[in-house]
Design a protein around this motif. Structure first.
Motif, PDB file in Angstrom:
ATOM      1  N   GLN A 155       0.850  -1.186   0.000  1.00 50.76           N
ATOM      2  CA  GLN A 155       0.000   0.000   0.000  1.00 50.76           C
ATOM      3  C   GLN A 155       0.891   1.243   0.000  1.00 50.76           C
ATOM      4  O   GLN A 155       1.235   1.754   1.061  1.00 50.76           O
ATOM      5  N   SER A 173       6.282   5.590   2.277  1.00 48.79           N
ATOM      6  CA  SER A 173       4.990   5.919   1.676  1.00 48.79           C
ATOM      7  C   SER A 173       5.214   6.945   0.576  1.00 48.79           C
ATOM      8  O   SER A 173       6.201   7.692   0.585  1.00 48.79           O
ATOM      9  N   GLU A 187       2.816   9.233  -2.718  1.00 47.99           N
ATOM     10  CA  GLU A 187       1.528   9.536  -3.342  1.00 47.99           C
ATOM     11  C   GLU A 187       1.680   9.576  -4.852  1.00 47.99           C
ATOM     12  O   GLU A 187       2.725   9.963  -5.377  1.00 47.99           O
ATOM     13  N   TRP A 188       0.630   9.152  -5.525  1.00 43.95           N
ATOM     14  CA  TRP A 188       0.616   9.237  -6.988  1.00 43.95           C
ATOM     15  C   TRP A 188       0.417  10.689  -7.392  1.00 43.95           C
ATOM     16  O   TRP A 188      -0.419  11.406  -6.845  1.00 43.95           O
ATOM     17  N   ILE A 189       1.222  11.141  -8.355  1.00 46.46           N
ATOM     18  CA  ILE A 189       1.121  12.496  -8.901  1.00 46.46           C
ATOM     19  C   ILE A 189       0.753  12.374 -10.374  1.00 46.46           C
ATOM     20  O   ILE A 189       1.458  11.717 -11.145  1.00 46.46           O
ATOM     21  N   VAL A 243      -3.917   3.548  -6.449  1.00 47.51           N
ATOM     22  CA  VAL A 243      -2.586   4.056  -6.798  1.00 47.51           C
ATOM     23  C   VAL A 243      -2.044   3.335  -8.026  1.00 47.51           C
ATOM     24  O   VAL A 243      -1.568   3.976  -8.983  1.00 47.51           O
ATOM     25  N   LEU A 285       6.622  10.510   0.501  1.00 44.87           N
ATOM     26  CA  LEU A 285       6.069  11.149   1.684  1.00 44.87           C
ATOM     27  C   LEU A 285       6.852  10.816   2.948  1.00 44.87           C
ATOM     28  O   LEU A 285       6.964  11.644   3.849  1.00 44.87           O
ATOM     29  N   ASP A 342       0.428   4.417  -0.677  1.00 43.04           N
ATOM     30  CA  ASP A 342      -0.153   5.595  -0.037  1.00 43.04           C
ATOM     31  C   ASP A 342      -1.133   5.132   1.035  1.00 43.04           C
ATOM     32  O   ASP A 342      -2.180   4.561   0.714  1.00 43.04           O
ATOM     33  N   ARG A 358      -3.244   6.590   2.623  1.00 40.68           N
ATOM     34  CA  ARG A 358      -4.516   7.314   2.615  1.00 40.68           C
ATOM     35  C   ARG A 358      -5.532   6.747   1.645  1.00 40.68           C
ATOM     36  O   ARG A 358      -6.700   7.171   1.648  1.00 40.68           O
ATOM     37  N   TRP A 365       5.412   9.019  -8.668  1.00 35.74           N
ATOM     38  CA  TRP A 365       5.021   9.034  -7.261  1.00 35.74           C
ATOM     39  C   TRP A 365       5.880  10.071  -6.553  1.00 35.74           C
ATOM     40  O   TRP A 365       7.036  10.280  -6.926  1.00 35.74           O
ATOM     41  N   ARG A 366       5.327  10.706  -5.514  1.00 33.34           N
ATOM     42  CA  ARG A 366       6.099  11.635  -4.702  1.00 33.34           C
ATOM     43  C   ARG A 366       6.287  11.047  -3.299  1.00 33.34           C
ATOM     44  O   ARG A 366       5.320  10.641  -2.648  1.00 33.34           O
TER      45      ARG A 366
END
Length: 368
Positions: free
Chosen positions: A88, A127, A129-131, A98, A117, A90, A92, A114-115
């Motif tokens: 997983q 972790s 996040e998809w950008i 994702v 975190l 991200d 969130r 992805w960025r």
């Protein structure tokens, strides 16, 4: 900055920004549809209005997004515990979201991001996040071949550490960059269908040889319509002429044109035609469903899956000696009779135990 060293394990970690090349180290060739902007001339929003594109995207990307990922050792191909970051990325949102949108960016744009975190003590991501790809721009070197850095929403992203990007590079430049003309043609066809539905062309004209006031014209048309509902034979006098006009839907060949465009879109998306064109003949059985799924993976999903697998297997994400891959066992799972035949051969040979077979069938272990 080309090569950095992991400060915990002293392992070389490639800076993916410095190592990246502007796909694919080929000078930009002027595209007549970009009108000098250098940006794709077809957007995701436009493409997804075409039913065949939307269906192909959902089949390819959503299927990849729902496939589980596993980590294996390179030495003996044995499974190891899947890290939370792979399971997983991200915290969130579900991993399927994702991975689905990562696959979409690879399919549509030829690149995904992805960025980061969070980082662990070894400098690997915990972790990310998809950008969306359209939020990212590249800062290239003077020759336009090598990527020096990335901007997200116009702000330069760090090259390493928190806030830096994990780029996924696809195996081609993406559907939106190479197939805009086809998608625009399909979109224009969809608009033509809507125009015809909103404003159908008149099929006939009653032409009067005498000037008539508006009320008489309306009364004439109403009488004509009422008469046609009661009998097929019409009578007109010498002051009125009947003229056939326009095209009916069959003459417009809208259905045939849409079918043709669906076939073309299936080609550009590397997906079997019947998935999007709806012209499959015959019924599906367990046997040919399994065959079709293997063909779908081999010819449609594999390029996108490989881009994701190999990027996640890089040592800046996965420790050296391990690799990441999609688990296709359930996707390829045959019918109950085929599976029973396999177990009946493998269990007596000692290759598989009864409990292992029960586990594969999601049955409760009876402890024997």
């Amino acid at each position: 900055m080309g090569i950095l060293f992991n400060f915990i394990k002293n392992e070389p970690v490639v800076n993916k920004v410095d190592a990246a090349v502007a796909p694919y180290n080929i000078p930009e060739i002027a595209n007549p549809f970009t009108f000098g902007t250098g940006s794709p001339f077809i957007t995701r929003q436009q493409a997804m209005q075409v039913p065949a594109v939307a269906r192909a995207r959902n089949i390819i990307c959503s299927t990849i997004g729902t496939l589980p990922l596993e980590v294996r050792r390179e030495s003996n191909n044995s499974k190891v515990t899947t890290p939370p970051f792979i399971r997983q990325p991200d915290p969130r949102m579900p991993a399927s979201v994702v991975y689905t949108f990562t696959a979409e960016d690879l399919l549509f744009n030829g690149v995904a991001y992805w960025r980061i975190l969070e980082l662990d003590t070894a400098g690997r991501p915990l972790s990310a996040e998809w950008i969306a790809a359209n939020r990212v721009t590249k800062n290239l070197d003077a020759k336009g071949f090598t990527i020096n850095s990335y901007n997200v929403d116009g702000t330069r992203a760090p090259q390493l550490g928190l806030g830096s990007l994990i780029p996924f590079t696809g195996l081609d430049e993406g559907v939106l960059n190479r197939s805009g003309t086809t998608i625009l043609a399909a979109l224009a066809l969809e608009k033509a269908v809507k125009r015809y539905a909103d404003e159908p062309l008149p099929q006939a004209i009653l032409k009067s040889n005498l000037p008539l006031p508006k009320e008489r014209v309306t009364a004439l048309l109403d009488a004509w319509k009422t008469a046609r509902n009661s009998r097929s034979t019409a009578f007109i006098n010498d002051t009125v002429d009947f003229q056939h006009f326009g095209f009916n839907p069959a003459e417009l060949t809208l259905n045939e044109a849409r079918q043709y465009m669906a076939t073309e879109i299936a080609r550009l998306m590397n997906i079997p035609e019947w998935y999007v064109a709806g012209n499959s003949s015959g019924s599906m059985t367990y046997s040919n469903v399994t065959t079709e799924r293997r063909a779908l993976v081999d010819f449609s999903l594999r390029p996108v899956m490989t881009a994701i697998e190999q990027r996640l297997s890089d040592i800046d994400i996965t420790p050296r000696g391990s690799f990441v891959r999609f688990d296709l066992d359930d996707f390829y799972r045959g019918n109950p009779q085929e599976r029973a035949d396999i177990y009946s051969k493998l269990v007596p040979l000692g290759i598989m135990t009864v409990n292992e077979a029960r586990t594969m069938e999601d049955l409760i272990d009876n402890g024997n």
